[in-house]
Structures are given as C-alpha cells and as structure tokens.
Design a protein around this motif. Structure first.
Motif: not given
Length: 211
Positions: A103-115
C-alpha cells in the motif's frame, strides 16, 4: 550505495496452480556464496546454503517512501567507519527483508550490510554509531534458498520479485522470510541503470510448512 529499491515485494503474490512434478532437489551453493559468480543467474536455481556472517544496520518500520535516506545514511556513514578498522566485506552489499507491508504507506523491517569472512564480534560496532545507526553482527540464514539475477534499474525490482515468487511456487515450494537482494553492480552517477545487476535470494519451504 546511493539508492535503493522502492518496490520490493513480499511473498504474498498470487499463487499459481500446484505443480504436478516433484519439487527439485537443491544443489550445493557455489564457492564464495553469496557471491554467485561473474555471470548472472539465468532462471531460478535452488541452493543448499550455509549461514554467512554479516555486518548490518538493522531497522524496523521504515517507510518505503523514505528508504533511500536510510540506505544513504548507513552506507555513507556507518559502514565506512567500521571498515576503517580493518573489517573487509567478502561480497556485495545487500538488503535483507524480514517484514514488508503493501500500500501507499508500506513499511519494512530490514537489515542492510555486507557479508563477512568471519563473524563480527559483539560490540565492535558500538563506537561506529552515527545518527542513531549502529553496525551489529547478523547472518544470512542457512537452508534452501532460491536465487536468480535481475538486470535493470531498481524500479523494476518489484516486478522481478513477483516473478521469482511465482516461479518458486511453480517448483512446488513456498517463498518464506527472510528474502534479500544483493547489489552486485554498485551504482554510480554516470552508469546506465539498465545494466545494473541485482541478485535476488529467498528462503524456501514447502506449502505445508505455512499451514
């Protein structure tokens, strides 16, 4: 990393009819996984993968409309400080999703990084905190993982994810979480976005697992 995908899809795409063929068996993940090699993956491969240690910045309830700001802050501030201490990534940057809404107010839980080649010691990122961002140890999970490569601009990632989810189900498997994308081609201001390569990874199970 100066930008991020704006429309990654969760494993909630419409399900095709159940296949009549037996599900395929996974192959061993290639040496250097999650690096899949110089050539893009054509079609979908099913891998038996071991866990891979990572260094990540973790966040919850990030609005998709502002996710590029989160990417820019983490990759521009938190990780350069950590790597200045001698930690070295062994594969391309990634974004791993554990929850995503629509939807228009979409949210995420995430991790960003490197192996990483070896686990990041607990607490080693404490001194790297910047603007509330903290690098912490995590891992890419072990198990059966479906992989494919997408070539094109980031605004096509949503469609690519939807296609991958459908192909996983056509194999007699079920997409699961987490799922993640590896930015094999690092974007630059003067590059052609149609040449960007992003590898897509999704943990898979069987339809009965979700019951």
């Amino acid at each position: 990393m100066s930008s991020s995908p704006q429309s990654s899809q969760s494993p909630e795409s419409p399900r095709p009819p159940a296949p009549s063929l037996s599900p395929p068996s996974p192959e061993a993940a290639p040496a250097g996984y999650p690096d899949l090699g110089a050539d893009p993956v054509v079609g979908v491969r099913l891998l038996a993968a071991e866990a891979v240690p990572t260094a990540v910045v973790r966040a919850a309830n990030v609005r998709m409309a502002t996710i590029s700001d989160f990417f820019d802050a983490a990759f521009g501030k938190a990780f350069p400080a950590l790597f200045a201490t001698g930690m070295t990534p062994v594969a391309a940057a990634f974004a791993l999703y554990t929850r995503i809404t629509e939807g228009a107010e979409a949210e995420v839980d995430l991790e960003i990084g490197f192996p990483l080649g070896t686990p990041l010691p607990d607490g080693s990122g404490d001194e790297q905190a910047d603007d509330g961002l903290r690098v912490v140890p995590s891992e890419l999970p072990a198990g059966e993982v479906a992989v494919t490569s997408y070539i094109g601009p980031y605004d096509g990632l949503g469609e690519a994810w939807g296609k991958l989810m459908g192909e996983i189900r056509a194999m007699g498997r079920e997409p699961a979480v987490p799922f993640w994308e590896s930015y094999v081609t690092e974007p630059s201001p003067d590059m052609d976005p149609t040449t960007l390569r992003t590898d897509l990874f999704c943990v898979v199970g069987y339809p009965d697992d979700a019951a």
